[in-house]
Scaffold this active site. Sequence first.
Site, PDB file in Angstrom:
ATOM      1  N   PRO A   2       0.844  -1.350  -0.024  1.00 18.48           N
ATOM      2  CA  PRO A   2       0.167   0.031   0.030  1.00 18.48           C
ATOM      3  C   PRO A   2       0.751   1.259   0.075  1.00 18.48           C
ATOM      4  O   PRO A   2       1.622   1.245   0.931  1.00 18.48           O
ATOM      5  CB  PRO A   2      -0.595  -0.059   1.447  1.00 18.48           C
ATOM      6  CG  PRO A   2       0.129  -0.868   2.331  1.00 18.48           C
ATOM      7  CD  PRO A   2       1.376  -1.559   1.320  1.00 18.48           C
ATOM      8  N   GLU A   3       0.498   2.007  -0.803  1.00 15.31           N
ATOM      9  CA  GLU A   3       1.022   3.609  -0.854  1.00 15.31           C
ATOM     10  C   GLU A   3      -0.181   4.316  -0.502  1.00 15.31           C
ATOM     11  O   GLU A   3      -1.185   3.902  -0.162  1.00 15.31           O
ATOM     12  CB  GLU A   3       1.501   3.736  -2.259  1.00 15.31           C
ATOM     13  CG  GLU A   3       2.822   2.708  -2.553  1.00 15.31           C
ATOM     14  CD  GLU A   3       3.295   3.095  -3.936  1.00 15.31           C
ATOM     15  OE1 GLU A   3       3.480   4.369  -4.236  1.00 15.31           O
ATOM     16  OE2 GLU A   3       3.845   2.325  -4.643  1.00 15.31           O
ATOM     17  N   LYS A 152      21.751  18.181  -2.139  1.00 13.50           N
ATOM     18  CA  LYS A 152      21.600  16.623  -1.951  1.00 13.50           C
ATOM     19  C   LYS A 152      22.036  15.997  -3.155  1.00 13.50           C
ATOM     20  O   LYS A 152      21.597  16.232  -4.362  1.00 13.50           O
ATOM     21  CB  LYS A 152      20.107  16.008  -1.358  1.00 13.50           C
ATOM     22  CG  LYS A 152      19.698  16.662  -0.210  1.00 13.50           C
ATOM     23  CD  LYS A 152      18.487  15.829   0.543  1.00 13.50           C
ATOM     24  CE  LYS A 152      18.168  16.296   1.796  1.00 13.50           C
ATOM     25  NZ  LYS A 152      19.105  17.110   2.514  1.00 13.50           N
TER      26      LYS A 152
END
Length: 271
Positions: A2-3, A152
């Site tokens: 599940p997202e 990043k």
Amino acid sequence: MPELPEVETVRRGILPYLEGERITSVQIRNPNLRWPIPADLPEQLTGYFITAVDRRGKYLLLRSSKGSVIIHLGMSGHLRVISTNMQSNKHDHFEIMLESGYRLVFNDPRRFGAILWVVDDPLLHPLLAELGPEPLSRSFTGDYLFKQSREKRLTVKQFLMNNHHVVGIGNIYANEALFHAAIRPDLPVGKLSRNRCRLLVKAIQKTLKEAIAMGGTSLHDFIDSAGKPGYFQTRLAVYGRSGKPCLHCGTIINLTRLGGRSTYRCRNCQQ
DNA sequence: AGTGCGGCCTGTCCGC
DNA sequence: TGCGGACAGGCCGCAC
């Protein structure tokens, strides 16, 4: 499984059965999930009313006047609502019986999921306190993404899948959103321009909203709380489509791995 | 501090 | 038909 769209689909499915209902008993069949189910959960919950069913990222929150149950479905967890006389299945580890006669059952073959209990604000629980913004909220903007990602070097896909930066986006929706934003998944996130950050946020939101509207994605085993599959898999543009032509340009979709996860890309559309 | 990877589990599928 | 290995939608915790 599940997202965010799948968890939200489950939340909407169980809400009408739970809200305002009194808990008559709680059963733990197998406490050995990612963390043990608290042994005193039955005595904590029995007799109390469920006041709300909320979601934070991929966590579901069953709130009662006494405290909250935090539920995470992990990779293979299901929640379903069944009537009293229906029998339990294999891997039904936990269930809540309601005065109405319905039961909420947690099933999880791989046991990567979690059932936790907190007396105070669940949002302050260590697992939830450091979570990033909800992708469908006002605070998730292109400017936010731009600011968070400066300097990043990790890839944009891995950035999106880290719930400290933004919650709810797993492997499927990261792949899909990057395709719709025409951004290659392995691009260092710090190199995205402000404008591309804005496009990416828009693509994420559109993808997630569309998936929620279709009841989530059912690839292997996702079913909603009523046992019905989602239909977003019919709309997947790249996920699971390696070797097939890009829906935009016909280029064969390429499959690689990033951080151990399957990563799909149209090498023509996504630069 | 930021980043990358191992590990938790079971089920399924594919190649031999 | 059986078996080994790879893989699966997440995410913590620990190395570097």
